[in-house]
Design a protein around this motif. Structure first.
Motif, PDB file in Angstrom:
ATOM      1  N   THR A  67     -35.718   5.807 -32.672  1.00 21.40           N
ATOM      2  CA  THR A  67     -34.362   6.126 -32.212  1.00 21.40           C
ATOM      3  C   THR A  67     -34.218   7.595 -31.804  1.00 21.40           C
ATOM      4  O   THR A  67     -33.106   8.070 -31.598  1.00 21.40           O
ATOM      5  N   THR A  68     -35.327   8.302 -31.668  1.00 23.50           N
ATOM      6  CA  THR A  68     -35.298   9.703 -31.246  1.00 23.50           C
ATOM      7  C   THR A  68     -34.805   9.819 -29.808  1.00 23.50           C
ATOM      8  O   THR A  68     -35.262   9.090 -28.923  1.00 23.50           O
ATOM      9  N   PHE A  69     -33.893  10.744 -29.581  1.00 24.40           N
ATOM     10  CA  PHE A  69     -33.415  11.045 -28.228  1.00 24.40           C
ATOM     11  C   PHE A  69     -33.639  12.524 -27.936  1.00 24.40           C
ATOM     12  O   PHE A  69     -33.544  13.369 -28.835  1.00 24.40           O
ATOM     13  N   ALA A  70     -33.911  12.834 -26.692  1.00 21.26           N
ATOM     14  CA  ALA A  70     -34.092  14.216 -26.270  1.00 21.26           C
ATOM     15  C   ALA A  70     -32.739  14.855 -25.987  1.00 21.26           C
ATOM     16  O   ALA A  70     -31.760  14.153 -25.678  1.00 21.26           O
ATOM     17  N   PRO A  71     -32.660  16.186 -26.055  1.00 28.21           N
ATOM     18  CA  PRO A  71     -31.383  16.868 -25.772  1.00 28.21           C
ATOM     19  C   PRO A  71     -30.820  16.560 -24.394  1.00 28.21           C
ATOM     20  O   PRO A  71     -29.593  16.574 -24.218  1.00 28.21           O
ATOM     21  N   ILE A  72     -31.687  16.266 -23.410  1.00 26.47           N
ATOM     22  CA  ILE A  72     -31.192  16.023 -22.053  1.00 26.47           C
ATOM     23  C   ILE A  72     -30.642  14.611 -21.870  1.00 26.47           C
ATOM     24  O   ILE A  72     -30.096  14.302 -20.806  1.00 26.47           O
ATOM     25  N   GLU A  73     -30.772  13.759 -22.879  1.00 25.43           N
ATOM     26  CA  GLU A  73     -30.382  12.350 -22.705  1.00 25.43           C
ATOM     27  C   GLU A  73     -28.894  12.153 -22.930  1.00 25.43           C
ATOM     28  O   GLU A  73     -28.405  12.169 -24.060  1.00 25.43           O
ATOM     29  N   THR A  74     -28.200  11.952 -21.840  1.00 23.57           N
ATOM     30  CA  THR A  74     -26.778  11.637 -21.867  1.00 23.57           C
ATOM     31  C   THR A  74     -26.487  10.650 -20.745  1.00 23.57           C
ATOM     32  O   THR A  74     -26.747  10.966 -19.581  1.00 23.57           O
ATOM     33  N   PRO A  75     -25.975   9.479 -21.063  1.00 24.97           N
ATOM     34  CA  PRO A  75     -25.687   8.959 -22.407  1.00 24.97           C
ATOM     35  C   PRO A  75     -26.949   8.439 -23.098  1.00 24.97           C
ATOM     36  O   PRO A  75     -27.928   8.096 -22.443  1.00 24.97           O
ATOM     37  N   ARG A  76     -26.880   8.386 -24.419  1.00 25.18           N
ATOM     38  CA  ARG A  76     -27.979   7.850 -25.226  1.00 25.18           C
ATOM     39  C   ARG A  76     -27.754   6.347 -25.412  1.00 25.18           C
ATOM     40  O   ARG A  76     -26.697   5.934 -25.868  1.00 25.18           O
ATOM     41  N   SER A  77     -28.764   5.566 -25.067  1.00 22.54           N
ATOM     42  CA  SER A  77     -28.619   4.110 -25.088  1.00 22.54           C
ATOM     43  C   SER A  77     -29.650   3.486 -26.015  1.00 22.54           C
ATOM     44  O   SER A  77     -30.843   3.776 -25.912  1.00 22.54           O
ATOM     45  N   LEU A  78     -29.192   2.631 -26.923  1.00 27.74           N
ATOM     46  CA  LEU A  78     -30.046   2.027 -27.948  1.00 27.74           C
ATOM     47  C   LEU A  78     -29.907   0.509 -27.892  1.00 27.74           C
ATOM     48  O   LEU A  78     -28.795  -0.013 -27.843  1.00 27.74           O
ATOM     49  N   GLN A  79     -31.042  -0.205 -27.894  1.00 31.06           N
ATOM     50  CA  GLN A  79     -30.978  -1.662 -27.890  1.00 31.06           C
ATOM     51  C   GLN A  79     -31.316  -2.235 -29.257  1.00 31.06           C
ATOM     52  O   GLN A  79     -32.309  -1.844 -29.875  1.00 31.06           O
ATOM     53  N   LEU A  80     -30.489  -3.158 -29.718  1.00 26.49           N
ATOM     54  CA  LEU A  80     -30.682  -3.828 -31.001  1.00 26.49           C
ATOM     55  C   LEU A  80     -31.220  -5.239 -30.797  1.00 26.49           C
ATOM     56  O   LEU A  80     -30.742  -5.981 -29.935  1.00 26.49           O
ATOM     57  N   TYR A  81     -32.207  -5.607 -31.623  1.00 22.74           N
ATOM     58  CA  TYR A  81     -32.614  -6.997 -31.782  1.00 22.74           C
ATOM     59  C   TYR A  81     -31.988  -7.493 -33.081  1.00 22.74           C
ATOM     60  O   TYR A  81     -32.132  -6.850 -34.135  1.00 22.74           O
ATOM     61  N   THR A  82     -31.294  -8.614 -33.021  1.00 26.73           N
ATOM     62  CA  THR A  82     -30.599  -9.095 -34.201  1.00 26.73           C
ATOM     63  C   THR A  82     -30.337 -10.589 -34.097  1.00 26.73           C
ATOM     64  O   THR A  82     -30.228 -11.136 -32.994  1.00 26.73           O
ATOM     65  N   VAL A  83     -30.250 -11.251 -35.256  1.00 26.56           N
ATOM     66  CA  VAL A  83     -29.903 -12.674 -35.300  1.00 26.56           C
ATOM     67  C   VAL A  83     -28.797 -12.931 -36.323  1.00 26.56           C
ATOM     68  O   VAL A  83     -28.395 -14.069 -36.514  1.00 26.56           O
ATOM     69  N   ASP A  84     -28.334 -11.879 -36.970  1.00 24.67           N
ATOM     70  CA  ASP A  84     -27.451 -12.011 -38.122  1.00 24.67           C
ATOM     71  C   ASP A  84     -26.194 -11.160 -37.908  1.00 24.67           C
ATOM     72  O   ASP A  84     -26.296  -9.941 -37.757  1.00 24.67           O
ATOM     73  N   PRO A  85     -25.011 -11.762 -37.893  1.00 19.11           N
ATOM     74  CA  PRO A  85     -23.790 -10.977 -37.691  1.00 19.11           C
ATOM     75  C   PRO A  85     -23.605  -9.858 -38.716  1.00 19.11           C
ATOM     76  O   PRO A  85     -23.118  -8.771 -38.375  1.00 19.11           O
ATOM     77  N   GLU A  86     -23.993 -10.097 -39.964  1.00 16.53           N
ATOM     78  CA  GLU A  86     -23.792  -9.067 -40.996  1.00 16.53           C
ATOM     79  C   GLU A  86     -24.667  -7.846 -40.738  1.00 16.53           C
ATOM     80  O   GLU A  86     -24.203  -6.701 -40.808  1.00 16.53           O
ATOM     81  N   TYR A  87     -25.932  -8.059 -40.440  1.00 12.41           N
ATOM     82  CA  TYR A  87     -26.802  -6.930 -40.128  1.00 12.41           C
ATOM     83  C   TYR A  87     -26.396  -6.279 -38.809  1.00 12.41           C
ATOM     84  O   TYR A  87     -26.532  -5.061 -38.639  1.00 12.41           O
ATOM     85  N   THR A  88     -25.919  -7.082 -37.878  1.00  8.10           N
ATOM     86  CA  THR A  88     -25.445  -6.529 -36.611  1.00  8.10           C
ATOM     87  C   THR A  88     -24.315  -5.544 -36.858  1.00  8.10           C
ATOM     88  O   THR A  88     -24.318  -4.422 -36.323  1.00  8.10           O
ATOM     89  N   TYR A  89     -23.339  -5.967 -37.638  1.00  9.01           N
ATOM     90  CA  TYR A  89     -22.201  -5.093 -37.934  1.00  9.01           C
ATOM     91  C   TYR A  89     -22.674  -3.830 -38.644  1.00  9.01           C
ATOM     92  O   TYR A  89     -22.271  -2.710 -38.286  1.00  9.01           O
ATOM     93  N   ALA A  90     -23.538  -3.996 -39.648  1.00 11.04           N
ATOM     94  CA  ALA A  90     -24.000  -2.837 -40.411  1.00 11.04           C
ATOM     95  C   ALA A  90     -24.771  -1.862 -39.527  1.00 11.04           C
ATOM     96  O   ALA A  90     -24.602  -0.632 -39.638  1.00 11.04           O
ATOM     97  N   ALA A  91     -25.611  -2.381 -38.641  1.00 18.51           N
ATOM     98  CA  ALA A  91     -26.395  -1.510 -37.758  1.00 18.51           C
ATOM     99  C   ALA A  91     -25.496  -0.799 -36.751  1.00 18.51           C
ATOM    100  O   ALA A  91     -25.638   0.406 -36.518  1.00 18.51           O
TER     101      ALA A  91
END
Length: 379
Positions: A67-91
């Motif tokens: 999940t490391t981003f460089a200072p020049i990265e705007t906007p910062r975009s992160l993709q989640l893999y998930t199958v569980d609503p509870e973990y999705t919410y927590a993440a």
């Protein structure tokens, strides 16, 4: 030509698709630098490698490093893999509370058997209620923020089980700010041709949020053709940029009516390889960084006259000094070859999709598939 995704206003409707082992901070930084250098600006969206929601919540070191981003990265975009609503919410809540990213994308398009056999990736949208609950959980976690949630998916499991129209409708209804479609089924994997007609259908079906198209964009002309043919609002580029991180400069120029930059000579490509190596070494350390570079070198040198011995040595490079010596043996005057154009990466073959037992019995079943969240990041 711009693209608005929730609060994000992008000057170019081009998105880098997350690719495991490729779209780390080094590669994203390189793409941004080359877009700024060759097109005069950095205007698209560059998505981080896919990370598993549970691994993020549990702060697994490898996942946190991804999940490391460089200072020049705007906007910062992160993709989640998930199958569980509870973990999705927590993440998603963790991303919000700790300011880890400015945009959350959700992966429902991975066709890899070890993912689909556990009910994840491109298998999951078949379970309509569970899919909706997962998207809703991420949206709920980001309420009151400027962080949009988007969804990336495929046409379906196979030709008999298309899911994209329902999934697009459900995602938009649950608050997703955009949907992206790789116009292949999971059964196709990366073989054959993407069916852009399915992007057109999704665009006609989902009218209240942007629809992005993905599949077989290997040149600036391909992106323009997809947008013209399908009416999609933006394009997502994956394999087309392997060994060509300057492609985003060409796409940005083409879609904004500017002259497309001339492809680089071998000397310019050599400098790009060296910069990529430096960035990888900064991120991973020199030893692992050079091991990561090896696969990229094969993509970079596609079509160029390099010779089998030099290519073989490049595939075993272990440090920056050795790399510098090998790169010095390339002729810097060689122009970019026609042979380097077209499809890149592994096409593979179509095949049956591995699914959990009884997965197709009830699309309304919202049970969380067992064991799928135990996977490590990367899919």
């Amino acid at each position: 030509m711009t693209l608005r995704i929730g609060s994000l206003e992008l000057a170019s409707p081009v998105v880098l698709a997350p690719m495991a082992g490729v779209t780390n901070v080094a590669f994203r930084t390189l793409c941004r630098e080359l877009e700024a250098e060759r097109a005069g600006s950095t205007s698209g969206l560059y998505v981080c490698e896919m990370v598993t929601a549970r691994a993020l919540v549990e702060r697994q070191p490898a996942t946190m490093h991804m999940t490391t981003f460089a200072p020049i990265e705007t906007p910062r975009s992160l993709q989640l893999y998930t199958v569980d609503p509870e973990y999705t919410y927590a993440a998603a809540k963790m991303i919000v509370d700790e300011n880890l990213a400015d945009h959350i994308d959700m992966n429902f398009g991975c066709p890899v058997p070890k993912v689909t056999r556990k009910g994840g990736g491109s298998a999951l949208p078949y379970k309509r209620r569970l899919f909706g609950q997962i998207v809703a959980a991420a949206v709920r976690a980001t309420e009151g923020t400027d962080i949009p949630v988007t969804v990336k998916m495929r046409v379906g499991i196979d030709d008999t089980h298309h899911t994209h129209l329902d999934a697009g409708r459900i995602a938009a209804a649950e608050g997703a700010a955009a949907v992206a479609l790789h116009a292949r089924t999971a059964a196709q994997r990366y073989s054959g041709q993407a069916d852009w007609n399915e992007i057109t259908r999704l665009k006609e079906h989902v009218t209240d949020v942007p629809v992005l198209g993905n599949g077989d964009i290997f040149a600036a002309e391909d992106a323009a053709a997809m947008m013209a043919q399908t009416g999609c609002d933006g394009v997502v580029v994956g394999r087309g940029c392997l060994g060509r991180p300057w492609l985003f400069a060409e796409l940005s120029a083409a879609l904004n009516g500017r002259e497309i930059p001339t492809p680089p000579t071998l000397g310019e490509v050599t400098a790009i390889i060296r910069r990529h190596a430096e960035l990888l070494a900064d991120h991973h350390g020199e030893d692992k960084g050079m091991r990561e570079l090896r696969k990229h070198v094969a993509w970079y040198l596609r079509g160029f006259p390099a010779g089998s011995d030099l290519r073989s040595s490049m595939s075993l490079v272990s440090n920056l000094t050795e790399l510098d010596d090998l790169l010095s043996r390339l002729d810097p005057t060689v122009p970019f070859p026609k042979d380097a154009e077209g499809p890149r990466g592994r096409q593979g073959s179509p095949g049956n999709v591995a699914l959990p037992d009884g997965w197709l019995d009830d699309p309304e079943d919202d049970s969380v598939p067992a064991g799928a969240e135990l996977m490590h990041s990367g899919g």
